[in-house]
Design a protein around this motif. Structure first.
Motif, PDB file in Angstrom:
ATOM      1  N   UNK A 230       0.839  -1.199   0.000  1.00  0.00           N
ATOM      2  CA  UNK A 230       0.000   0.000   0.000  1.00  0.00           C
ATOM      3  C   UNK A 230       0.872   1.246   0.000  1.00  0.00           C
ATOM      4  N   UNK A 231       0.625   2.094  -0.965  1.00  0.00           N
ATOM      5  CA  UNK A 231       1.293   3.385  -1.054  1.00  0.00           C
ATOM      6  C   UNK A 231       0.311   4.441  -0.572  1.00  0.00           C
ATOM      7  N   UNK A 232       0.829   5.457   0.091  1.00  0.00           N
ATOM      8  CA  UNK A 232       0.001   6.553   0.614  1.00  0.00           C
ATOM      9  C   UNK A 232       0.437   7.861  -0.022  1.00  0.00           C
ATOM     10  N   UNK A 233      -0.545   8.646  -0.481  1.00  0.00           N
ATOM     11  CA  UNK A 233      -0.286   9.956  -1.062  1.00  0.00           C
ATOM     12  C   UNK A 233      -1.113  10.979  -0.296  1.00  0.00           C
ATOM     13  N   UNK A 234      -0.441  11.966   0.284  1.00  0.00           N
ATOM     14  CA  UNK A 234      -1.093  12.991   1.102  1.00  0.00           C
ATOM     15  C   UNK A 234      -1.171  14.296   0.319  1.00  0.00           C
ATOM     16  N   UNK A 235      -2.387  14.845   0.192  1.00  0.00           N
ATOM     17  CA  UNK A 235      -2.590  16.141  -0.445  1.00  0.00           C
ATOM     18  C   UNK A 235      -3.611  16.896   0.383  1.00  0.00           C
TER      19      UNK A 235
END
Length: 118
Positions: free
Chosen positions: A84-89
């Motif tokens: 699982x990759x996490x991208x925060x915006x």
């Protein structure tokens, strides 16, 4: 055209040389992995992660913006995207699940609203 190509090549090489000054690589003899710390021009950490001794991305890589705020967490297994990759915006968190560099699932969370969408 030849002069333009040479100018482009010189600019590319100088950018590459400058960028290398912002990267610190350290061999961990216990794990045989190369720890990488990459910095923004301001000196703030941009990325941390690991390489195998043959240059493949390995394990957890974390990215930060110019203010030091975490923007992404990624995982590699011998250069292939995994887990699982996490991208925060802002208030949005995207979860992207990989297996053998192929996307299995994508979920989007809105932190304020607690809403998830696929």
């Amino acid at each position: 055209m030849k002069k333009l190509f040479i100018a482009f090549l010189l600019v590319s090489m100088s950018i590459n040389l400058y960028a290398q000054e912002n990267k610190v690589l350290t061999l961990n003899e216990d794990t045989s992995l190369i720890e990488a710390k990459i910095y923004h021009d301001s000196g703030v950490i941009a990325q941390t992660g690991f390489y195998t001794t043959d240059g493949l991305l390995q394990g957890e890589w974390i990215s930060y913006d110019a203010e030091g705020v975490k923007t992404a967490v990624a995982n590699y297994n011998k250069g292939r995207k995994e887990g699982t990759w996490l991208f925060y915006t802002g208030d949005v968190l995207k979860e992207v699940t990989y297996k053998d560099s192929k996307i299995l699932a994508v979920s989007t969370w809105n932190r304020d609203l607690g809403i998830m969408s696929n």
